[in-house]
Enzyme design. Structure first.
Site, PDB file in Angstrom:
ATOM      1  N   TRP A 156       0.946  -1.279  -0.003  1.00 48.05           N
ATOM      2  CA  TRP A 156      -0.162   0.111  -0.031  1.00 48.05           C
ATOM      3  C   TRP A 156       0.840   1.232   0.071  1.00 48.05           C
ATOM      4  O   TRP A 156       1.385   1.745   1.229  1.00 48.05           O
ATOM      5  CB  TRP A 156      -0.953  -0.035   1.189  1.00 48.05           C
ATOM      6  CG  TRP A 156      -1.819  -1.076   1.219  1.00 48.05           C
ATOM      7  CD1 TRP A 156      -3.050  -1.265   0.480  1.00 48.05           C
ATOM      8  CD2 TRP A 156      -1.740  -2.449   2.015  1.00 48.05           C
ATOM      9  NE1 TRP A 156      -3.758  -2.200   0.562  1.00 48.05           N
ATOM     10  CE2 TRP A 156      -3.036  -3.102   1.486  1.00 48.05           C
ATOM     11  CE3 TRP A 156      -0.786  -3.212   2.537  1.00 48.05           C
ATOM     12  CZ2 TRP A 156      -3.146  -4.317   1.939  1.00 48.05           C
ATOM     13  CZ3 TRP A 156      -0.998  -4.198   3.127  1.00 48.05           C
ATOM     14  CH2 TRP A 156      -2.210  -5.109   2.832  1.00 48.05           C
ATOM     15  N   HIS A 177      -6.855   1.888   2.008  1.00 46.45           N
ATOM     16  CA  HIS A 177      -8.080   0.935   1.845  1.00 46.45           C
ATOM     17  C   HIS A 177      -8.912   1.122   3.103  1.00 46.45           C
ATOM     18  O   HIS A 177      -8.729   2.013   3.985  1.00 46.45           O
ATOM     19  CB  HIS A 177      -7.483  -0.505   1.908  1.00 46.45           C
ATOM     20  CG  HIS A 177      -6.563  -0.931   3.117  1.00 46.45           C
ATOM     21  ND1 HIS A 177      -6.179  -2.267   3.438  1.00 46.45           N
ATOM     22  CD2 HIS A 177      -6.091  -0.286   4.136  1.00 46.45           C
ATOM     23  CE1 HIS A 177      -5.204  -2.181   4.286  1.00 46.45           C
ATOM     24  NE2 HIS A 177      -5.438  -1.161   5.091  1.00 46.45           N
ATOM     25  N   ARG A 203      -3.709   6.306  -2.859  1.00 44.43           N
ATOM     26  CA  ARG A 203      -2.465   5.696  -3.052  1.00 44.43           C
ATOM     27  C   ARG A 203      -1.467   6.831  -3.562  1.00 44.43           C
ATOM     28  O   ARG A 203      -1.911   7.456  -4.548  1.00 44.43           O
ATOM     29  CB  ARG A 203      -2.555   4.498  -3.869  1.00 44.43           C
ATOM     30  CG  ARG A 203      -3.673   3.247  -3.335  1.00 44.43           C
ATOM     31  CD  ARG A 203      -2.905   2.150  -2.471  1.00 44.43           C
ATOM     32  NE  ARG A 203      -3.923   1.372  -1.964  1.00 44.43           N
ATOM     33  CZ  ARG A 203      -4.264   0.177  -2.340  1.00 44.43           C
ATOM     34  NH1 ARG A 203      -3.758  -0.205  -3.366  1.00 44.43           N
ATOM     35  NH2 ARG A 203      -5.169  -0.538  -1.829  1.00 44.43           N
ATOM     36  N   GLN A 217     -13.173   2.062  -2.419  1.00 39.18           N
ATOM     37  CA  GLN A 217     -13.315   0.596  -2.185  1.00 39.18           C
ATOM     38  C   GLN A 217     -14.690   0.470  -1.304  1.00 39.18           C
ATOM     39  O   GLN A 217     -15.097   1.526  -0.938  1.00 39.18           O
ATOM     40  CB  GLN A 217     -12.188   0.284  -1.267  1.00 39.18           C
ATOM     41  CG  GLN A 217     -10.823   0.091  -1.905  1.00 39.18           C
ATOM     42  CD  GLN A 217      -9.810  -0.469  -1.047  1.00 39.18           C
ATOM     43  OE1 GLN A 217      -9.907  -0.961   0.134  1.00 39.18           O
ATOM     44  NE2 GLN A 217      -8.796  -1.130  -1.773  1.00 39.18           N
ATOM     45  N   VAL A 260      -6.054 -11.289   7.383  1.00 44.92           N
ATOM     46  CA  VAL A 260      -6.957 -12.500   7.464  1.00 44.92           C
ATOM     47  C   VAL A 260      -6.235 -13.920   7.369  1.00 44.92           C
ATOM     48  O   VAL A 260      -5.034 -14.013   6.940  1.00 44.92           O
ATOM     49  CB  VAL A 260      -8.001 -12.553   5.956  1.00 44.92           C
ATOM     50  CG1 VAL A 260      -9.010 -11.598   6.185  1.00 44.92           C
ATOM     51  CG2 VAL A 260      -7.103 -12.079   4.655  1.00 44.92           C
ATOM     52  N   ALA A 314     -13.856 -11.434   6.065  1.00 42.46           N
ATOM     53  CA  ALA A 314     -13.739  -9.841   5.643  1.00 42.46           C
ATOM     54  C   ALA A 314     -13.609  -9.871   4.198  1.00 42.46           C
ATOM     55  O   ALA A 314     -13.155 -10.862   3.736  1.00 42.46           O
ATOM     56  CB  ALA A 314     -12.825  -9.057   6.253  1.00 42.46           C
TER      57      ALA A 314
HETATM   58  N1  DAH Z   1      -7.675  -4.147   2.030  1.00 43.96           N
HETATM   59  C1  DAH Z   1      -7.368  -5.023   0.705  1.00 43.96           C
HETATM   60  C2  DAH Z   1      -6.539  -3.983  -0.398  1.00 43.96           C
HETATM   61  O1  DAH Z   1      -6.725  -2.914  -0.265  1.00 43.96           O
HETATM   62  C3  DAH Z   1      -8.320  -5.620   0.111  1.00 43.96           C
HETATM   63  C4  DAH Z   1      -8.744  -6.647   1.322  1.00 43.96           C
HETATM   64  C5  DAH Z   1      -8.134  -7.945   1.179  1.00 43.96           C
HETATM   65  C6  DAH Z   1      -9.877  -6.530   2.065  1.00 43.96           C
HETATM   66  C7  DAH Z   1      -8.484  -8.969   2.098  1.00 43.96           C
HETATM   67  C8  DAH Z   1     -10.118  -7.390   3.013  1.00 43.96           C
HETATM   68  C9  DAH Z   1      -9.864  -8.766   2.873  1.00 43.96           C
HETATM   69  O2  DAH Z   1     -10.979  -7.194   3.919  1.00 43.96           O
HETATM   70  O3  DAH Z   1     -10.169  -9.697   3.912  1.00 43.96           O
HETATM   71  O4  DAH Z   1      -5.758  -4.620  -0.960  1.00 43.96           O
END
Ligand code: DAH
Length: 346
Positions: A156, A177, A203, A217, A260, A314
């Site tokens: 990120w 995010h 970003r 998002q 996760v 999630a």
């Molecule tokens: N936040 C991640 C991104 O911006 C995307 C993401 C991946 C969100 C896995 C989630 C998750 O909640 O479980 O790349």
């Protein structure tokens, strides 16, 4: 009524009767009702008068003022109507011409898709919540198992806010995010919870056809007793079917996200070739649309949930990507360049 006001009244009304066009009327209005007019000055000067006089003079002056205003408006209407009538007589207005179309506004394509996605989850019992775009390092990274100097931070590219603590740290950023909202929501509530969180993310990246420094998002989070990966799959399959069609197949594969365990990515069958391989899907037949996984037990512990009792899933997806796929939009920058030729199509 005082002789002075009486005189003013008849003079004003008299002059008004002589007026023949809107320009003269405006001059009259300034003379009799404007800031420097006798009437306005009289009303302003009331405070200086002794009380008994003030009442009488005030009421009289206001009476004249109301009369002037009413007559002035009447006159304006008459003059305007007269002008229209004269123009019509001269044949300068073609009343058979169609009227000018009213410009209609509409919702931005990103807003439309966001609402559509929220509706789908709302129908499955998810609540919609929002959160801050300026975020603490703690929520955006630390609490999501991404400590300082962890290589996962490279996933990120971050825009830091120019705010320093006394210790010289810069703990504030533009959220990269929507995942920090997982922590904020869990901190404030107890399970069972089901929420989706749409919003802007940022970003630090050079922009090109598939990258914008600001984009949207949508995050999802469900925590309860007994939630399993099967719930995640069922929920996201239903979502994909609602958005991309009943017969659309989806594919889950392992992926890594620090917050996760296990982590997955979900892809849908390519919208153009339906799986046989084409340019859109780089010949793979599949298009990745989101990251997901089972909420990491350490996140649950951090917010005071017992991971032996509660589990959750999630997911997070880029919103613009969805209309891009659906409508074959090949440049994400089109969304925010304010070009009506683009926006009008939605
Ligand atoms: N936040 C991640 C991104 O911006 C995307 C993401 C991946 C969100 C896995 C989630 C998750 O909640 O479980 O790349």
């Amino acid at each position: 009524m005082s002789a002075q006001l009486e005189e003013l009244k008849s003079r004003g009304i008299g002059e008004l009767g002589e007026i023949g066009d809107l320009k003269e009327l405006e001059a009259w209005r300034v003379r009799y009702l404007g800031k420097k007019s006798v009437l306005t000055q009289t009303l302003r000067g009331l405070a200086a008068l002794p009380l008994e006089e003030r009442r009488g003079v005030g009421a009289q002056a206001n009476e004249v003022k109301d009369l002037f205003e009413m007559r002035c408006e009447q006159k304006r209407k008459n003059l305007e109507e007269g002008e229209v009538a004269r123009t019509l007589e001269r044949g300068q207005i073609d009343i058979t011409l169609p009227g000018r179309p009213m410009p209609f506004g509409r919702l931005h394509p990103t807003t439309q898709v966001t609402r559509q996605i929220c509706d789908i989850f709302f129908n499955m019992g998810f609540q919609v919540v929002e959160g801050p775009e300026v975020e603490w390092d703690y929520y955006n990274f630390e609490a999501l198992n991404i400590p300082k100097d962890h290589p996962a931070r490279d996933m990120w590219a971050t825009l830091w806010v120019d705010f320093q603590t006394e210790g010289g740290e810069r703990p504030m950023l533009l959220r990269t995010h929507t995942s920090p909202m997982q922590i904020r929501v869990m901190e404030r509530r107890r399970p069972p919870l089901r929420v989706v969180i749409p919003g802007k993310t940022y970003r630090y990246e050079a922009t090109d056809a598939t990258h914008e420094s600001m984009f949207y998002q949508l995050e999802g989070l469900a925590v309860d007793e007994g939630i399993t990966l099967a719930d995640l799959k069922g929920t996201l399959l239903h979502f994909a079917n609602c958005l991309f069609g009943e017969e659309r197949r989806v594919r889950f594969r392992c992926d890594y996200f620090p917050f996760v365990e296990p982590g997955v990515e979900m892809a849908i069958e390519c919208l153009v070739c339906h799986g046989s391989g084409c340019r859109l899907c780089s010949n793979t037949g599949w298009i990745e649309i989101l990251g997901a996984g089972m909420v990491h037990p350490r996140l649950l512990e951090r917010v005071g949930y017992d991971p032996a009792v509660y589990t959750g899933f999630a997911f997070g997806m880029g919103i613009e990507r969805i209309p891009m796929l659906k409508y074959g939009i090949d440049d994400i920058r089109l969304f925010y360049s304010n070009d009506l030729r683009f926006l009008r199509q939605f």
